[in-house]
Scaffold this active site. Structure first.
Site, PDB file in Angstrom:
ATOM      1  N   HIS A 161       0.566  -1.414   0.070  1.00 10.91           N
ATOM      2  CA  HIS A 161       0.108  -0.075  -0.115  1.00 10.91           C
ATOM      3  C   HIS A 161       0.572   1.259  -0.122  1.00 10.91           C
ATOM      4  O   HIS A 161       0.486   2.152  -0.462  1.00 10.91           O
ATOM      5  CB  HIS A 161      -0.929   0.252   1.204  1.00 10.91           C
ATOM      6  CG  HIS A 161      -1.870   1.209   1.482  1.00 10.91           C
ATOM      7  ND1 HIS A 161      -3.422   0.788   0.443  1.00 10.91           N
ATOM      8  CD2 HIS A 161      -1.128   2.149   1.894  1.00 10.91           C
ATOM      9  CE1 HIS A 161      -3.162   2.544   1.456  1.00 10.91           C
ATOM     10  NE2 HIS A 161      -3.090   3.294   1.315  1.00 10.91           N
ATOM     11  N   HIS A 177       3.486   6.009  -1.747  1.00  8.24           N
ATOM     12  CA  HIS A 177       3.677   7.553  -1.283  1.00  8.24           C
ATOM     13  C   HIS A 177       4.857   7.392  -1.272  1.00  8.24           C
ATOM     14  O   HIS A 177       5.845   8.000  -0.492  1.00  8.24           O
ATOM     15  CB  HIS A 177       3.240   7.370  -0.101  1.00  8.24           C
ATOM     16  CG  HIS A 177       1.452   7.462   0.050  1.00  8.24           C
ATOM     17  ND1 HIS A 177       1.230   9.010   0.209  1.00  8.24           N
ATOM     18  CD2 HIS A 177       0.683   6.647   1.209  1.00  8.24           C
ATOM     19  CE1 HIS A 177       0.062   8.777   0.490  1.00  8.24           C
ATOM     20  NE2 HIS A 177      -0.573   7.118   0.877  1.00  8.24           N
ATOM     21  N   LYS A 220      -5.622  10.508  -8.620  1.00  8.46           N
ATOM     22  CA  LYS A 220      -4.830  10.669  -7.034  1.00  8.46           C
ATOM     23  C   LYS A 220      -5.058  12.911  -6.314  1.00  8.46           C
ATOM     24  O   LYS A 220      -3.557  13.247  -6.922  1.00  8.46           O
ATOM     25  CB  LYS A 220      -3.785  10.328  -6.488  1.00  8.46           C
ATOM     26  CG  LYS A 220      -3.942  10.050  -5.131  1.00  8.46           C
ATOM     27  CD  LYS A 220      -3.176   9.597  -4.201  1.00  8.46           C
ATOM     28  CE  LYS A 220      -3.601   9.368  -2.744  1.00  8.46           C
ATOM     29  NZ  LYS A 220      -2.325   8.047  -2.141  1.00  8.46           N
TER      30      LYS A 220
END
Length: 287
Positions: A161, A177, A220
């Protein structure tokens, strides 16, 4: 006038120690370069038609030879193709992938960053002094598979993730990220940087950026990432915050070097569900 957030001074102190120990952090303008371009438009989640305010990629140069020469980066990059991006797909872990997980953990545990993080967690009663047991703990936090959403199968883990990224039901980008993964996906032309996402333009030498991007044709609206820092620094930082709080969602404000950051870490079962930095200000300049 907006109230300044309360800074967690103890966490800031240990994170600044880790920052100083991060000898594998790449240098902006030398090891890599970025082009920030325009400020991203506001776009609601699920709206994939926002105007692109960056005509060229975020990364204009990354010294890949240097990345491959540093064991933690090299081992890290070997993990990035081990996952099914869609949360609709159940993960299958091969022996080779398990070995790659082990090699990555072995590599980061040799760094001074992780040695200091381990020592700090021992002092807090959150880790065994036995390095082998600490490695198992890290493996469970980052690599243990769990079910994200109602998929009837183990389809996710913290590492996937946070560092690789996921697509939820073909409609939403989740995670992603990490700057190395972002760069590599840009290089493959499946990530499209759409502009910085802060009030004022960040500096090209900043090591933390709020940004907007598309990945596999989905947008995003607001993402955030450290830039240039080593994998061991991110693992150490997020692991410390995860283990020193029992809250399902942890949001803490820290001052690391010149950056005022909000660090968010969420639990999913006994593992990391998500974790990311959010830049609040740099050099005392509100963003």
């Amino acid at each position: 006038m907006a109230t300044r957030p309360t800074v967690d001074n103890e966490l800031s102190a240990i994170l600044n120690e880790l920052w100083k120990l991060d000898v594998n952090r790449l240098k902006p303008g030398i090891d890599y370069a970025i082009n920030l371009q325009g400020k991203a438009d506001y776009v609601a989640k699920g709206n994939n038609s926002a105007k692109d305010k960056a005509s060229t990629p975020l990364f204009t140069f990354v010294n890949e030879d240097k990345l491959k020469s540093i064991p933690t980066y090299n081992c890290f990059m070997n993990l990035l193709n081990n996952y099914e991006i869609s949360t609709n797909d159940v993960e299958t872990v091969t022996r080779e992938e398990l070995e790659e997980n082990n090699l990555f953990l072995d590599a980061i545990l040799k760094t001074q960053v992780m040695k200091r993080a381990h020592k700090y967690l021992i002092s807090k009663g959150q880790a065994s002094s036995n390095e082998a047991q600490f490695k198992v703990q890290l493996c469970n936090i980052w690599f243990k598979l769990y079910e994200r959403g109602k998929t009837r199968g183990e389809n996710s883990c913290g590492f996937e993730h946070v560092f690789v990224g996921e697509i939820k039901k073909g409609k939403e980008i989740m995670g992603l990220h990490n700057w190395v993964q972002f760069y590599l996906q840009e290089k493959l032309k499946v990530v499209d940087y759409r502009g910085y996402n802060s009030k004022d333009m960040p500096d090209v030498n900043d090591h933390v950026i709020n940004l907007q991007f598309s990945w596999k044709s989905l947008v995003k609206p607001l993402g955030s990432s450290f830039i240039g820092v080593s994998p061991e620094f991110e693992v150490a930082l997020f692991t410390i915050i995860f283990l020193t709080s029992n809250n399902p969602t942890i949001s803490t404000v820290v001052k690391v070097q010149k950056y005022l950051l909000e660090i968010v870490v969420c639990r999913l079962e006994h593992s990391i569900g998500t974790s990311y930095p959010k830049l609040l200000s740099s050099n005392n300049r509100d963003l």
